[in-house]
Design a protein around this motif. Structure first.
Motif, PDB file in Angstrom:
ATOM      1  N   MET A   1       0.839  -1.169   0.000  1.00 21.62           N
ATOM      2  CA  MET A   1       0.000   0.000   0.000  1.00 21.62           C
ATOM      3  C   MET A   1       0.886   1.235   0.000  1.00 21.62           C
ATOM      4  O   MET A   1       1.848   1.313   0.756  1.00 21.62           O
ATOM      5  CB  MET A   1      -0.892  -0.043   1.238  1.00 21.62           C
ATOM      6  N   ILE A   2       0.583   2.208  -0.841  1.00 24.93           N
ATOM      7  CA  ILE A   2       1.379   3.426  -0.938  1.00 24.93           C
ATOM      8  C   ILE A   2       0.684   4.527  -0.136  1.00 24.93           C
ATOM      9  O   ILE A   2      -0.534   4.672  -0.189  1.00 24.93           O
ATOM     10  CB  ILE A   2       1.586   3.828  -2.417  1.00 24.93           C
ATOM     11  N   SER A   3       1.466   5.284   0.606  1.00 23.16           N
ATOM     12  CA  SER A   3       0.894   6.346   1.432  1.00 23.16           C
ATOM     13  C   SER A   3       0.504   7.537   0.559  1.00 23.16           C
ATOM     14  O   SER A   3       0.984   7.694  -0.567  1.00 23.16           O
ATOM     15  CB  SER A   3       1.885   6.778   2.503  1.00 23.16           C
ATOM     16  N   ARG A   4      -0.357   8.384   1.111  1.00 24.72           N
ATOM     17  CA  ARG A   4      -0.786   9.585   0.393  1.00 24.72           C
ATOM     18  C   ARG A   4       0.407  10.486   0.111  1.00 24.72           C
ATOM     19  O   ARG A   4       0.544  11.042  -0.976  1.00 24.72           O
ATOM     20  CB  ARG A   4      -1.843  10.329   1.212  1.00 24.72           C
ATOM     21  N   LYS A   5       1.301  10.593   1.069  1.00 22.16           N
ATOM     22  CA  LYS A   5       2.493  11.427   0.908  1.00 22.16           C
ATOM     23  C   LYS A   5       3.376  10.901  -0.233  1.00 22.16           C
ATOM     24  O   LYS A   5       3.862  11.676  -1.064  1.00 22.16           O
ATOM     25  CB  LYS A   5       3.279  11.466   2.220  1.00 22.16           C
ATOM     26  N   ASP A   6       3.570   9.583  -0.287  1.00 20.33           N
ATOM     27  CA  ASP A   6       4.362   8.984  -1.366  1.00 20.33           C
ATOM     28  C   ASP A   6       3.682   9.177  -2.713  1.00 20.33           C
ATOM     29  O   ASP A   6       4.334   9.437  -3.720  1.00 20.33           O
ATOM     30  CB  ASP A   6       4.596   7.497  -1.101  1.00 20.33           C
ATOM     31  N   ALA A   7       2.352   9.053  -2.744  1.00 23.87           N
ATOM     32  CA  ALA A   7       1.604   9.243  -3.991  1.00 23.87           C
ATOM     33  C   ALA A   7       1.746  10.669  -4.491  1.00 23.87           C
ATOM     34  O   ALA A   7       1.923  10.902  -5.697  1.00 23.87           O
ATOM     35  CB  ALA A   7       0.130   8.889  -3.783  1.00 23.87           C
ATOM     36  N   GLU A   8       1.703  11.639  -3.589  1.00 24.25           N
ATOM     37  CA  GLU A   8       1.879  13.034  -3.971  1.00 24.25           C
ATOM     38  C   GLU A   8       3.279  13.282  -4.504  1.00 24.25           C
ATOM     39  O   GLU A   8       3.465  14.005  -5.487  1.00 24.25           O
ATOM     40  CB  GLU A   8       1.583  13.951  -2.781  1.00 24.25           C
ATOM     41  N   LEU A   9       4.276  12.673  -3.874  1.00 18.10           N
ATOM     42  CA  LEU A   9       5.653  12.816  -4.337  1.00 18.10           C
ATOM     43  C   LEU A   9       5.826  12.206  -5.731  1.00 18.10           C
ATOM     44  O   LEU A   9       6.472  12.797  -6.600  1.00 18.10           O
ATOM     45  CB  LEU A   9       6.624  12.166  -3.348  1.00 18.10           C
ATOM     46  N   LEU A  10       5.233  11.047  -5.956  1.00 17.11           N
ATOM     47  CA  LEU A  10       5.297  10.418  -7.272  1.00 17.11           C
ATOM     48  C   LEU A  10       4.641  11.294  -8.334  1.00 17.11           C
ATOM     49  O   LEU A  10       5.168  11.451  -9.443  1.00 17.11           O
ATOM     50  CB  LEU A  10       4.626   9.040  -7.243  1.00 17.11           C
ATOM     51  N   GLU A  11       3.487  11.867  -8.028  1.00 15.77           N
ATOM     52  CA  GLU A  11       2.784  12.740  -8.967  1.00 15.77           C
ATOM     53  C   GLU A  11       3.627  13.970  -9.293  1.00 15.77           C
ATOM     54  O   GLU A  11       3.740  14.369 -10.447  1.00 15.77           O
ATOM     55  CB  GLU A  11       1.431  13.159  -8.374  1.00 15.77           C
TER      56      GLU A  11
END
Length: 116
Positions: A1-11
């Motif tokens: 599961m990817i965290s919201r913070k990691d998802a924002e960084l990826l985006e």
């Protein structure tokens, strides 16, 4: 599961990559284009594990052992030259052979799972 913070960084990183331009002012990476790759791989258990050899019966095709075929990531031949420089070497916990995690779902030598 990817965290919201990691998802924002990826985006954010993806947007940065999309904005990179080459010396001619053109986009350096086309993240929207897709390419389809088809590679003919035939199982031949006379080939040592972890190796691919040119198929003598089919030009442009390859042969490999059944274990290698099961172990390989199905996009193994679709990686571009830049991706090949991003090796992720790990040692198999079972047979102690070194392998590049970007190519394999299982150890191609012994068939053991690869630990993260």
């Amino acid at each position: 599961m990817i965290s919201r913070k990691d998802a924002e960084l990826l985006e954010k990183t993806l947007k940065s990559v999309q904005n990179i331009e080459n010396a001619a002012g053109l986009p350096h990476y086309n993240t929207q284009a897709s390419q389809e790759y088809k590679v003919n791989i035939r199982v031949d258990n006379s080939v040592p594990h972890s190796l691919f050899k040119p198929d003598p019966k089919l030009e442009g095709g390859y042969i490999c052992s059944e274990q290698t075929f099961r172990a390989m990531k199905k996009d193994i031949f679709a990686l571009d030259e830049q991706m090949l420089d991003l090796e992720d070497l790990v040692e198999c916990h079972s047979c102690k052979k070194e392998l590049d995690r970007q190519f394999w779902n299982l150890c191609p030598f012994c068939g053991s799972g690869i630990k993260n």
